[in-house]
Structures are given as structure tokens and as C-alpha cells.
Design an enzyme around this catalytic site. Structure first.
Site, PDB file in Angstrom:
ATOM      1  CG  ASP A 381      -1.698   1.137   1.454  1.00  0.00           C
ATOM      2  OD1 ASP A 381      -2.266   1.572   0.454  1.00  0.00           O
ATOM      3  OD2 ASP A 381      -1.803   1.626   2.585  1.00  0.00           O
ATOM      4  CG  ASP A 752      -1.592   2.209   6.759  1.00  0.00           C
ATOM      5  OD1 ASP A 752      -1.991   1.999   5.594  1.00  0.00           O
ATOM      6  OD2 ASP A 752      -1.693   3.285   7.332  1.00  0.00           O
ATOM      7  CG  ASP A 756      -3.944  -1.515   2.948  1.00  0.00           C
ATOM      8  OD1 ASP A 756      -4.184  -1.286   1.757  1.00  0.00           O
ATOM      9  OD2 ASP A 756      -3.457  -0.694   3.738  1.00  0.00           O
TER      10      ASP A 756
END
Lengths: 1108, 348
Positions: A381, A752, A756
Site C-alpha cells: 500500500d 496499514d 488493506d
């Protein structure tokens, strides 16, 4: 759709649903044993061992005492059953604690104290400040006049900021007395686990309120396990209870992840099983033939003329039992043990401790550390993972005027400050939108300062920036909002909030200015979600330019827009909005549609640019891991330009001319396909050039690709080392992970935020960063770390060591089992193929469970290279990735070694202890001692570093062997009585053992030395480099060399990968093999090719296998 | 003002912080995987000197073992065929199984070298599977040990009980097939005494075979196996049985028959009288009579000596070969230029 109707405060209907008894238990006292056994026996290995143990009960065929299998089996089962029972007992205790907690519930119009487990659906539950919510409630009353209350949802989603919950409109203003008598019905869906949605309606019965249908959302609920904060009291109707709450439903056992190493071990076990069957059949045949031709002549054996019907089966079954030790029963236990130690090492690692946020690394999944060493793709990410997710407002563009361009900080831009002071209307409007159009909750702290609790870091940055520009959001209570602008208080009434969704990519609020009564629509959102909504004729060019310019700098942009609403227009729309909000079916979609009806003809007023700083060490980490041959894909919800900019900043891609970006875009399917094929072609053509190629795809094109052109895209994915996917949704992230997994790549997903989670759960390894967006990702992940840069250490140090250690441990376990089994097989040729065991039961059991299991456990402390060397030469990870240390070839080496060692032990023993010395107990003890000595030296020669534990375990174990056997030899009733004393006094015993050791280990040492010196692998070279004195210089030298050629390596490493490389043995470091494995220009671990003909190479291979 | 002035959330945050703080790993060399470790390298010096050392150690040991074994004087005489009269050579089994035939057999052995007392007398059987699965477990150690377990005959079938059900002591196939050839020796018609005491392990006599256990119902079934036992002597004194019941692990084995306590002089002629009773003819077994002295290494067995010499010289050879290889192709250990990624890819 299945629905449930909850009648408020109606005792007659409460038994329709379960009570609030929470049960997380897997077992009850009665079903524990059968259920636990059933679960354990679902594993093939356990079934196998049980079968063997049962066969051993038949004394006709068992070569050894059944206890030698039953003992370990029962211990293994008891250990895992005890662990389960203990866990379950703890769950029971915590359930009990939760169930017996006292809560206030309205019964017959009076508040009563009852146990939490007695709450029924429909009951009204009262909570005080800091109480834990016992079940899922629909809020119907709070102490706050505005009809709001605050909850902390950390236990549910890990987000630590306070959330506001609001009363349903029809409940506002009810007094506590009324709340005691309230009646009504809530129509809600059947229990599910979605903690973001609660699409239902409430209708209160007369006489309380008009009979109006009132929509409910998740904002009207208090969910189980949340805490009531900052609110004196609140009360709600229980809608879901017990295990049917949102929390209870989402509590599931995740599928256990199987590492590549485990899969390989399973495969090898299967192969050994087949081998065992073959051996059994062959020896069974031979045994039956020998029996019929020879044994009947041996009168002293008194073979009966006709045996029972199963006579033909007896000898094969005996051999099955004799060979059953080929599959080591201790393997599973040892592996579980070392794996949990690997996990502990991660938890303990001080160098991965994040001092800034005070988070320690944590391995939630203790079983997959080896996979870390075999990662091939990292999907990351961007926001919060590569960046800090600590936003700061940097620049803005208000109606074509750029602020902050000179200083890089708009807050210090004098022009902007002046504009604010001079009340420039556009600037004021701009600030107003920044301040109001968000979901930030201002909280006044004890010292009187206002703190903002925001779920989105962007909003936090905007509100804080506005505050610095003198527009301070003071309070937000229910519908009223207060702003302090330059000392002047301004009130607004929030009429509606059009929430942000990842599809809409914008949010809006409808507010009423309390001063002039004007109704305003304020919107903010992504450029492509706002700019098309501008009123006809507005020049949006300057904004597009601004967005471009900011994105080039890697800033996150948002566009702000507004328009004034007419009263009638708002009224009409508001009605539609209300209806949409109270639909139960497709609510999200309908809301979306209604929102669109309002959000048009906006006057775009400006663009904000927020900077998100890169985390420390991100570029270095990516560079190092890239050198280690790991491919990176960036999956971000951010826009293309920002993503590319960040990617450049963190070494993700190289700038021209070293690197080249290939864009896949297009609006229609045809365009996308054409673009995709063009990119694929370019990729194929240039794959031999030393150029960093990366493709960039956006969410829209990806959607089409994943639906229609999966195969082409897969091909591209295999070729490409780098990819940037922007504007992707959480489900697309997960799909990309699936796609790579389906190509048999080991994937690691790191992120995080809540978006995700799916990707993290889908990937082979999920790593969560315990970041600012809460702990959701970290909780779902297998590993959680504080910062992205720790990933380097997690993979290169922990992953690599774990893989190396497990590779050795598992193969060694097979080696030692095969060793003793081969000796038994050889002995059977000397005992009339009748299935006699050379070793007695105690020795066999102790050999497997004790003598050979203890020394090898020290492998958890073994380090082939120092951490520093690995970090400096990350390329070495290739050995783990390609599975060079554990594959059928290396296994064949161990197999060969055990065969050779068995031959050595058996032949030397039989010849040295021939004639008058060939007494059974003595001979078997000599052979056993030989095995024990050999295994001690095998462990020694395969270990790379020796700590005090190694010496203790290896040599202590050897001493233990003698101590134990001398002790047994002192027991008169034991079969071993006096044997060990006799042997230890015989010089020939010691001479024989030295001979066995030297003959067994000599060739191993010689070949190892030869390969180490003349056919050294990269690992060997680095070992030599770090340990020899010359090395201190060379390593520094090497470091500079590496730097100078780092770019070459990047291209070098662009591996055209064939999956067969996994099976390439380490020893076939021959140029051809390597080339096949890693492609033409790739890592070549061998010296410049000397023209060795294939035959020679083959011969060497066979010899090497013996030592490997 | 509706927002509460006190802020428990902040306190909670602080608590979380404190909790996190305590989560900080405790540093120790073990937890950080930094225990002091020695990391030996397979350097040429170490490896070559290891091999050289082994070679230097092994050759003297080999020589010592070999000379010990060479010093053992051994007379081996295979008598199974020779002790069958010419007319019975075609049907040896019938001869041996018949109770009417005279199985006495005489021969003369020449002492090749001086043999110092004690001279061990062994019988050697070949192709006899004492380790056969059906045979090796066919005994009951409990019954042998003590009188109270007389009835204990598990594992002994088919030689567990007599037809009427009373237990056979000692039961089982091993005892039943007790070797029953006997030897007597004479030099110039003067009989040499064969000491048959203490041929079994003292530990077996003390612990494994009871002094209160007397043979019972032994060899009285329809099928006669081997030797009969004197029912008035306890098992602990039946040393032939004890020796026999220490089963051999290999199909070729020697068992101690007795000792000659006088020195034998070279070229002496020993006349041996053999009672050839034991049937090895059914399964083409061989029987040998062995007279042998012993040394520190045991009986005559060149294997260890030869193996040590071979392995020792191989190690020396390897050490030499490695030295030569080292001189011919010296390599700098740990030269990073050998690392593939430090080499220019174009060179390939």
C-alpha cells in the site's frame, strides 16, 4: 432478504432469538475428547501413526514393543490436546466473566441489575460512562441533549479515535421516564458481520411518537465490545445478542496458511511413504519366498505346514511396521517447536522495535516464518505504509492563485495570510469548506485546547491548517457546528452529510448558515470526482493544472467546491435522501444515486495539496529488497501522478532514461486491450535490456482487465518486476494478490489501513503496519511491524534464517529416521527376511524422540551468515526464494547420505562384531552407538556457528546417550543388562566407533571442503569473506563495488522465471542449470564456465548428493 | 458546552502507551540471537590437517590391531560332512535323525603355533538363523529367571507346554533347539581336560537364569530338538544353555564350548572326538570346531586392522591430494569477485 423484527420492550417475543450468552468455546467437557481427537486425526500423518500403532498391537507381526509408537503418539496427542484444552478453558473463563457482568436492563418498566447473559433481543439496556457495550444495541437515548454519544471502537476495529453515535431522529428528546416505557419495532437484517453497515428502520408505537418510519444506520448503533466514552449515560435496544452480534459473527477461525516449505515437506513425506510401500512390498515378497524355500528347512523355527489365511500378509505387515519409522514422528513436534521460537525471535527483536510509536514487532501467525524467506512479490500500500500518513497542508490553489509555491508551505505564505485578514470571499469560502466538510470531531481536552479526532489524516490536516489560518472548528454537537473565525463565532446547522465512499470518491455536507439562513452544499473530493461536476462554463483548466503540478510533487490533492441550494430544491431532495436512507435493499447504491442528484453545478473553488512524508528508510529498504530479487507492486487508492511521484522518491522506479513507465489505460474494453498488448509487447522486447520497466495501471482499466483479459495480464505480471496500480479498491487489491498467487508466486502484502485488510488476508504473508489508521490491518496480519523499513530485517534476517533452519531440520529428521530404517532393512537380509528388529524398543523410541531430536533443535540458533553480511548482500536471499536448500534434489542428497551411513554402520558393525562377538544385544548397541556418533557429527558439520548451546546439546547428548544406557545396563531385568558396561570396556568397541565415524564423515567432509573451496556457492564465499581476516577489507571493498554497479544488478535480477527453478539443486550450480533457473542474464552463482562436459557434471552431482 | 471537560480518552491513551512501553522486548543476547558463537571455517589448513591427523592416528592403530589379530592362533575344523560315514553321504538327514547310528567321529588336528592357555573352544554354525523373527523371540525371560513364573510360557509356542498342558521349563524354540554336539580332546592318548565352567556371562548366571529354576518336561514332547538337560541342575548352572540362549545376531556365529587350560605346543597332534548329534543337514548348515587364543582385540579378526590401515592411508592420500590441489589451484577464500552479482554480466 431475511429480516428480523425486534419488538422493543416486549417480553412476549424475546425468546425468538438467543440470549446474550457469549460462547467462544470450541468444546464442552463432554465432547472435548471425541471432537479433539477427530480434529487431530484429520491430519494424514496422525492417521498414519495411529494405523501403525494399532498394527503394533498384533504381537505376531510387531517387531518391537507397541509402546515405542504409542508412547510418542500419546505424548504428541496429549500435548496438543492439553494446549487446546487450556486455550478453551481460558476462553471459557473470559466468556464467563463477560456473561456474568452486571448490566442495567429495563424490566416491567423498572431498571434492574441483571447478568449480561440474560439480556434478550428487545430489552432496553442502560449504560454509564466507560461501560462496555454488552450486545449490539440501537441507540434510543443519551444524556446529551443533542442526541449524540461517543464510543471507542478499538476492540472492534482497532481504531482508537472516538466515534460519534447519534440518536435516531424519532428518539431525540425522549426523557428517561419515557425511555422506560417505549414500545416499537425495529426491522433489521439477520445477523451479519459487517461492522460498517446496519441498514434498518425503526417505528415507534404510539403514544410516544408519531408513527413514522425512521431509518437507522451504523451510526445509530452501539456495538458489542465498544466502550461508552465522554457520555454520562446512554441506552439502547438490544437487536443482536450473544454470538449473533456483529463481533460474534466476525469471529471466525481463519484458514491456516501453509508455507511453501510445509508443502514441500508434505510432498517429500508422501514420496517417502511411497518408497516405504515399495520397500514393504519387495521385502514382503522376498520374505514369503524365503520362508517357503528356506525357512521350512530350518527345523528349529518349526514353521507349521499350513498357516492361517492371512499368512501371506504377516511378513509384509511386519516390514511395514519395521519401516514405519521412515516417517519421523518427531518431525511435526520439532517443527512446531522451532517455528514458535522463530516467532518469538521476531517478537523479541530489538532492532525492529519502533521507538517512535513504541510498538514492538509481533508475529501473530507463528507457523509461516519460512515463507518470509521465500517472498517473491511484495504488494504494498502507499499511504501509511511507504509514507508516514502524517499529513501536512503544504500548498493550495484558490481560484487560480497559487499559495505556498515559494516557501513550500502555504501556512507561511504572506499572501494567503493577508487574504485571510482581508476577508477575500473566495479564500473564506475555501477555508469554510476545509473546516466544515469533514467528519472530524473536535474534543476539548482538560487544558482547554481543542483536539481533533479524525478518521482520515487528510481531513485532520485540512482542519488543522484552517485553524492555523484563523478559522477554528470549535465544536460539533449533533447538527450544530460552531466556528471561530478571527474571534467571531459562526454557527452552522448541518442538515445532511453525503458520506465518502470509495466509489464516489467525494463527500459533501449540506449546511445552513444560522446567520442568513442560506443552505449550502459543500463538497470535497478527488479531482476526477469534483471537476466534472462544475457548473457549465466554469474554467476548470487552472484547477487541472494545479492538480497536475501538485501531483508532480507527490502531494495529495483534493478539490473543493460548493453551491447554494434553493429551499425547495433542498426540500425535495431531502425527502428522496431520507427515503433512500431507509431502504433496506441496495441502500448504498440508492444513496449514491440520490447524492448525485444534488452534487452538480458546483463552483469549484480551489485545490488543496497535502504532503505525506516518506517514512524513514523506505528507499533503502526497497532498494535492498529489490536487490534480493523481490518484485514490488504498489497498490494505492491515490491518483496516478502522486503514486508515480512517490514511487520515484522511494526508489520504486527509476527515472528516465534508466527506467521506463508503460501505461495501461483506456476507457473502453478495446482501448484497454490494445494498450495492454502494447505494453506486453514492449515488455517482451526490452526484457533483455538493462532497463527498469514498470507498468502503471489504474483502477478503471484494471477492472476491465481482471474481468476480461486475465491471461494476458498474467503474462505481463510474470514479466514485470514493478507495477504501480492506482485508484484501486480493496477488492481489486485482493484480486491482484490472488492473481499472483495463482501463478505460484509467494506474495507478501503490506498495508496499514482497513482497505488493506483483504489483501493482507489473501496474501501468503500479510504484514500490517500498526499505523495511524488504526490497528485493523495489523490485527488481520500475520506479522505486524511499526515501520516499513523493518520489513527488510523481517525478510532478510528472520525469513532467511527461518527458511535455512527449517530446511535443515526437516531434512535432517528424515535423514536420521531413514538411517536407522535402512539398518533394519539391511539386517533383515541377515535374518532370513523375517522382519526381525535389530534394535530393541527402548532404543528405537529414544533414538527418535530423544537422542536425535535434541541436538538438532539447536538449529534455531544457527546462523550461516551474520545479519550484517546478509543486509549488505541481499542477493543471497535468492537461495531461499528459489528453494535451493530444500527441494527434491537436496532431499535426494540426504537420502543418499542416510543410505551411505547405514551401509557404513551396518557393514563395519557386522564385520567387527563377527563370530564369537555377534551377540544380538551387543551388536545392536554397537550399531546404535554408530548412528548416534554419526548424527552428532552430521549436526556438527552442517551447523555454521556454535554457541554454548550447540556444544551442550551435541556433546551433552552424546554423553547422555552413554549415561542413559549405562543406567539401563545396571537394571537386571532389562534386556540391556551389563551390555553397555561390557562394550565400554572393550577396546574393539571404541575402535569400531572411530572407524564408523571416520568412514562415515570422511567423504562428507572431503566433498564439502572441495565444494566449499572449488565450487563455492555465494553463501560459501560470503562466509569465507566475513570470517577470514582478509575479509574486513574485502567487504568494505565489496560494498563500494556493489554501489557502483547497483543499477546493473537491477537489470541482472530481472528474472525470467521458470517455476522449475525451485527444483534446481544447489549443487547443480553449473552454468546451464543456473541459466535455466534464472534466465539468461541472471544470477550466476558459479565461476566463469569451464567447459565441463555434462557427464562430468552429472558425476559430480551424484557424488555431491551423498554429502548434501 | 457539551463536550466534557475531563478527557478519559486521553487517559486511556496514556494507559495504552504505558502498556505498549512494557511490550518493549527485553534485550538479551539470546533473544537477539547474538550469543557468542564460534564459526569454524573449512579452510584448507583445517581440513588438510584433519585428514593428515586421522591418517597418522589410524595407521598405528591399524598396525596394532592387525598384529593383535595375527598373534591369535586359531584352528578351524569343519566337520559336518566329514563326520558322516561314506555310506550315509547321500542322506545325511536320515543319518543324523536316526537314533541307531553311531555319531562318534574322530579326527586329528595339528597345532600350527604355540597356543597359550586358555585356549577357547568354540563351535561355529553357518546358515543358522538364531535371529529369525520366529525364533529369536521364542523364549520367556521371566520363566527363566524365577521359579514363581514357571507357568509363564507366553511367546513360547509351539514349545510352551506338553500335550497335557504342564509348562515346559525352559520353554520356547531357542532352548528346545539347544546345540548338542560334544567334543573331547586328547594329546598322545592323554585326555585334555576341557573346562566348561564360566563359559557363560556371570551376569546371566546371576540374574537372568534362576538358581531355583530346574528343567521340567524338557525335550519330552514328540519332537526332539537338541540337547537334553539334567533336571537336577538349576538353569543358572546350565552354562551351555545360557550360552546358547545369548542369541547371535548373524547367521554365522561362534559360541563358547569350553576352555583348555593348558598350553598347546606347535606341531602337537590333537585327537578330537566329536559326537556329531546336531542336525544342520536339513538346511545345508555348516558346523565347525574352533580352537583359538584371544588378544586384547578379541579373536582372530583382521577386519579392523585392515580397515584402519586402508582408511588411514586414504586419509593421508586425500590430505596430499588437497595439498597438491591447493598448490595447483590456489584460491583466495572469500574473494568477493567470485560473487556472481559482482561480475559484469557481459562476460558470460
Amino acid at each position: 432478504m431475511m429480516k428480523r423484527f425486534v419488538y422493543i420492550n416486549d417480553d412476549s417475543s424475546q425468546n425468538l432469538y438467543c440470549d446474550n450468552r457469549i460462547s467462544n468455546r470450541k468444546y464442552t467437557i463432554l465432547n472435548f475428547l471425541p471432537k479433539n481427537l477427530w480434529e487431530q486425526f484429520r491430519r494424514f500423518m496422525n492417521q498414519y501413526f495411529l494405523l501403525i500403532a494399532c498394527l503394533q498391537l498384533w504381537s505376531l507381526i510387531t517387531p518391537v514393543n507397541p509402546a515405542s509408537t504409542w508412547g510418542p503418539l500419546i505424548i504428541i496427542f496429549a500435548v496438543s490436546a492439553t494446549k487446546e484444552a487450556w486455550d478453551d478453558y481460558n476462553r471459557y473463563l473470559s466468556d464467563k466473566q463477560a456473561n456474568e457482568k452486571e448490566v442495567w436492563v429495563v424490566k416491567d418498566g423498572i431498571r434492574k441489575h441483571i447478568k449480561a447473559q440474560d439480556i434478550h433481543v428487545g430489552n432496553i439496556v442502560w449504560l454509564r460512562e466507560n461501560d462496555e457495550v454488552p450486545c449490539d444495541l440501537v441507540l434510543i437515548g443519551t444524556s446529551e441533549p443533542q442526541g449524540i454519544c461517543y464510543v471507542e471502537t478499538a476492540a472492534l476495529d482497532g481504531e482508537t479515535d472516538l466515534k460519534t453515535r447519534v440518536l435516531p431522529s424519532s428518539c431525540i428528546g425522549l426523557t428517561p421516564e419515557q425511555l422506560h416505557k417505549i414500545k416499537g419495532v425495529i426491522e433489521c437484517p439477520n445477523p451479519d458481520k459487517d461492522i460498517r453497515r446496519f441498514d434498518s428502520n425503526m417505528r415507534l408505537f404510539p403514544p410516544f411518537i408519531d408513527n413514522d418510519l425512521c431509518p437507522l444506520t451504523i451510526d445509530n448503533t452501539l456495538l458489542q465490545s465498544c466502550y461508552l466514552r465522554n457520555t454520562e449515560w446512554a441506552c439502547g435496544v438490544a437487536v443482536y445478542t450473544g454470538n449473533e452480534t456483529k463481533l460474534g459473527m466476525s469471529r471466525g477461525v481463519p484458514e491456516p496458511k501453509l508455507t511453501a516449505v510445509d508443502a514441500m515437506i508434505d510432498k517429500l513425506t508422501g514420496a517417502i511413504f511411497l518408497f516405504q510401500i515399495v520397500v514393504v512390498i519387495v521385502l514382503g515378497f522376498a520374505g514369503n519366498i524365503w520362508k517357503d524355500t528356506e525357512a521350512r528347512k530350518q527345523w528349529y523355527a518349526q514353521y507349521p505346514e499350513d498357516g492361517p489365511w492371512y499368512e501371506l500378509l504377516v511378513i509384509p505387515l511386519r516390514f511395514e511396521l519395521l519401516c514405519s519409522i521412515m516417517i519421523p514422528i518427531s518431525l511435526k513436534v520439532s517443527l512446531d517447536l522451532v517455528k514458535s521460537i522463530y516467532a518469538k525471535f521476531i517478537d523479541w527483536d530489538e532492532e525492529m522495535y519502533d521507538h517512535e510509536t513504541m510498538t514492538a514487532p509481533h508475529a501473530a501467525n507463528t507457523a509461516i516464518s519460512e515463507d518470509l524467506g521465500q517472498v517473491e512479490y511484495i504488494l504494498t500500500d502507499k499511504t501509511g505504509t511507504l509514507t508516514e500518513n502524517k499529513m501536512s497542508f503544504r500548498r493550495c490553489c484558490i481560484n487560480g492563485t497559487f499559495y505556498g509555491n515559494e516557501s513550500g508551505d502555504a501556512l507561511k505564505d504572506v499572501e494567503l495570510l493577508n487574504a485571510v485578514i482581508n476577508n477575500v470571499p473566495d479564500v473564506i469560502r475555501f477555508l469554510t469548506i476545509m473546516t466544515i466538510c469533514n467528519t472530524v470531531v473536535p474534543v476539548r481536552s482538560m487544558s482547554g485546547n481543542i483536539l481533533y479526532k479524525a478518521q482520515s489524516q487528510d481531513e485532520d490536516a485540512l482542519v488543522n491548517a484552517a485553524a492555523r489560518l484563523h478559522m477554528v472548528l470549535i465544536s460539533k454537537n449533533g447538527n450544530s457546528l460552531e466556528i471561530n473565525f478571527n474571534g467571531k463565532l459562526i454557527h452552522y446547522e448541518i442538515l445532511d452529510t453525503l458520506e465518502f465512499t470509495s466509489e464516489r470518491k467525494r463527500m459533501s455536507v449540506v449546511v445552513k448558515d444560522s446567520e442568513d439562513g442560506k443552505i449550502l452544499l459543500l463538497s470535497k473530493g478527488a479531482d476526477e470526482a469534483i471537476l466534472p461536476l462544475s457548473y457549465a462554463g466554469q474554467q476548470i483548466r487552472p484547477f487541472v493544472d494545479a492538480v497536475d503540478q501538485y501531483a508532480q510533487l507527490g502531494l495529495r490533492t483534493l478539490c473543493l467546491g460548493w453551491r447554494e441550494l434553493k429551499d425547495d430544491e433542498y426540500k425535495d431532495w431531502s425527502q428522496a435522501f431520507k427515503e433512500a436512507r431507509s431502504t433496506l435493499v441496495n441502500r448504498e447504491w440508492k444513496l449514491d444515486e440520490v447524492c448525485q442528484r444534488l452534487e452538480h453545478d458546483l463552483e469549484v473553488i480551489g485545490v488543496t495539496a497535502v504532503e505525506d512524508q516518506l517514512q524513514d528508510g523506505v528507499p533503502e529498504t526497497i532498494e535492498t529488497l529489490r536487490k534480493a530479487g523481490i518484485n514490488f507492486w504498489m497498490l494505492t487508492g491515490d491518483k496516478q501522478k502522486t503514486a508515480i511521484q512517490i514511487a520515484l522518491l522511494c526508489n520504486f522506479i527509476s527515472s528516465e532514461p534508466r527506467g521506463q513507465l508503460l501505461f495501461i489505460n483506456g476507457k473502453t474494453e478495446d482501448e484497454v486491450l490494445r494498450s495492454l498488448e502494447r505494453v506486453l509487447l514492449t515488455m517482451k522486447i526490452t526484457s533483455s535490456e538493462p532497463k527498469d520497466l514498470a507498468f502503471v495501471v489504474d483502477g478503471w482499466a484494471l477492472e476491465i482487465i481482471l474481468k476480461q483479459y486475465r491471461s494476458v495480464f498474467t503474462e505481463l505480471a510474470i514479466l514485470s518486476r514493478t507495477a504501480i496500480c492506482c485508484r484501486v479498491t480493496p477488492s481489486q487489491k485482493a484480486q491482484l494478490v490472488e492473481l499472483l498467487k495463482s501463478c505460484d508466486y509467494r506474495t507478501l502484502a503490506i498495508g496499514d489501513g482497513g482497505n488493506d485488510v483483504r489483501m493482507i488476508q489473501n496474501a501468503d504473508i500479510g504484514v500490517g503496519i500498526s499505523g495511524r489508521e488504526g490497528l485493523q490491518a495489523a490485527r488481520a496480519a500475520d506479522y505486524s511491524i511499526g515501520k516499513f523499513r523493518f520489513l527488510k530485517r523481517l525478510i532478510l534476517v528472520h525469513g532467511r534464517y527461518s527458511y535455512n533452519r527449517t530446511a535443515f531440520l526437516s531434512q535432517y529428521s528424515f535423514y536420521k529416521s531413514l538411517l536407522i530404517c535402512f539398518i533394519q532393512i539391511f539386517f533383515s537380509f541377515f535374518s532370513g527376511v523375517s522382519g526381525t528388529s535389530l534394535f530393541n524398543s527402548i532404543s528405537l523410541m529414544a533414538y527418535n524422540v530423544f537422542y536425535t531430536s535434541v541436538p538438532v533443535l539447536t538449529v534455531v540458533l544457527d546462523k550461516d551468515l551474520t545479519e550484517k553480511t546478509v543486509m549488505q548482500n541481499p542477493q543471497i536471499l535468492f537461495y531461499c526464494q528459489a528453494g535451493r536448500l530444500l527441494n527434491p534434489s537436496t532431499f535426494a542428497g540426504w537420502f543418499g547420505r542416510s543410505l551411505y551411513h547405514a551401509l557404513v554402520v551396518f557393514l563395519i558393525t557386522v564385520h567387527a562384531y563377527a563370530d564369537e562377538k555377534s551377540e544380538m544385544e551387543q551388536l545392536s548397541m554397537v550399531a546404535l552407538s554408530g548412528c548416534i556418533w554419526l548424527q552428532a557429527f552430521v549436526v556438527t558439520i552442517e551447523m555454521n556457528s556454535f554457541t554454548i548451546f550447540h556444544h551442550l546439546a551435541i556433546w551433552g547428548n552424546l554423553l547422555c546417550f552413554y549415561g542413559l544406557n549405562l543406567m539401563i545396563s545396571a537394571i537386571p531385568s532389562a534386556g540391556l543388562y551389563t551390555i553397555m558396561f561390557r562394550l565400554c570396556r572393550q577396546p574393539s568397541y571404541w575402535i569400531t566407533l572411530f572407524l564408523i565415524t571416520v568412514v562415515g564423515m570422511g567423504p562428507v567432509l572431503a566433498l564439502k571442503y572441495f565444494r566449499y573451496t572449488y565450487r563455492s556457492s555465494a553463501i560459501n564465499i560470503l562466509q569465507q569473506a566475513e570470517r577470514s581476516r582478509v575479509a574486513t577489507f574485502s567487504i568494505r571493498d565489496l560494498d563500494s563495488q556493489l554501489k557502483s554497479i547497483e543499477k546493473d544488478v537491477g537489470s541482472l535480477a530481472s528474472r525470467n522465471k521458470f517455476k522449475s527453478s525451485v527444483y534446481e539443486p544447489l549443487i547443480t550450480d553449473s552454468p546451464t542449470a543456473t541459466r535455466r533457473a534464472v534466465g539468461p542474464s541472471a544470477f550466476d552463482f558459479l565461476q566463469p564456465a569451464q567447459s565441463r562436459d555434462d557427464q562430468n557434471a552429472g558425476l559430480l552431482e551424484i557424488v555431491c548428493m551423498l554429502t548434501e | 458546552m457539551n463536550v466534557p471537560t475531563a478527557d478519559p480518552a486521553l487517559e486511556a491513551d496514556a494507559a495504552v502507551e504505558r502498556k505498549k512501553k512494557s511490550k518493549k522486548p527485553k534485550y538479551s543476547r539470546f533473544t537477539q540471537q547474538e550469543l557468542p558463537a564460534c564459526k569454524p571455517l573449512l579452510t584448507p589448513t583445517i581440513v588438510i590437517s584433519t585428514f593428515a591427523l586421522i591418517g597418522i592416528l589410524f595407521i598405528p592403530i591399524g598396525l596394532a590391531s592387525l598384529s593383535a589379530s595375527e598373534n591369535v592362533v586359531e584352528i578351524v575344523y569343519r566337520y559336518d560332512t566329514e563326520c558322516i560315514p561314506q555310506q550315509s553321504q547321500d542322506d545325511k538327514v536320515a543319518f543324523i535323525q536316526s537314533s541307531a547310528t553311531d555319531k562318534t567321529c574322530r579326527t586329528t588336528l595339528t597345532v600350527p603355533k604355540n597356543m597359550k592357555a586358555p585356549v577357547h573352544i568354540y563351535y561355529e554354525l553357518y546358515n543358522f538363523y538364531q535371529n529369525h523373527r520366529r525364533y529369536v523371540k521364542n523364549r520367556n525371560d521371566k520363566q527363566l529367571r524365577s521359579k514363581e513364573y514357571e507357568l509363564e510360557t507366553t511367546n513360547c509356542a509351539p514349545e510352551a507346554t506338553t500335550v497335557d498342558g504342564s509348562p515346559i521349563v525352559p520353554c520356547g524354540l531357542i532352548a528346545w533347539s539347544l546345540f548338542n554336539d560334544t567334543y573331547s580332546f586328547a594329546i598322545q592318548n592323554k585326555a585334555i581336560e576341557v573346562n566348561k565352567k564360566n563359559i557363560a556371562w556371570q551376569s546371566d548366571k546371576d540374574e537372568k537364569f534362576g538358581s531355583d529354576v530346574y528343567p521340567k518336561n524338557f525335550q519330552q514332547g514328540g519332537l526332539i530338538g537338541g540337547a537334553k538337560l539334567n533336571e537336577s541342575i538349576p538353569l543358572s548352572e546350565q552354562e551351555d544353555l545360557i550360552v546358547w540362549m545369548r542369541t547371535a545376531a548373524l547367521p554365522q556365529f561362534r559360541k563358547l564350548y569350553g576352555r583348555i587350560e593348558t598350553d598347546l605346543v606347535a606341531n602337537e597332534q590333537i585327537s578330537v572326538t566329536i559326537q556329531n548329534n546336531y542336525n544342520t543337514y536339513s538346511f545345508e548348515g555348516e558346523k565347525k570346531l574352533v580352537l583359538s587364543t584371544t588378544s586384547w582385540i578379541g579373536g582372530k579378526n583382521d577386519f579392523l586392522g585392515v580397515a584402519y590401515l586402508t582408511v588411514g592411508s586414504l586419509c593421508l592420500f586425500l590430505a596430499l591430494a588437497f595439498i597438491v590441489l591447493y598448490l595447483l589451484k590456489p584460491r583466495t577464500l572469500g574473494d568477493p569477485s567470485y560473487l556472481s552479482w559482482n561480475r559484469n554480466p557481459d562476460r558470460h
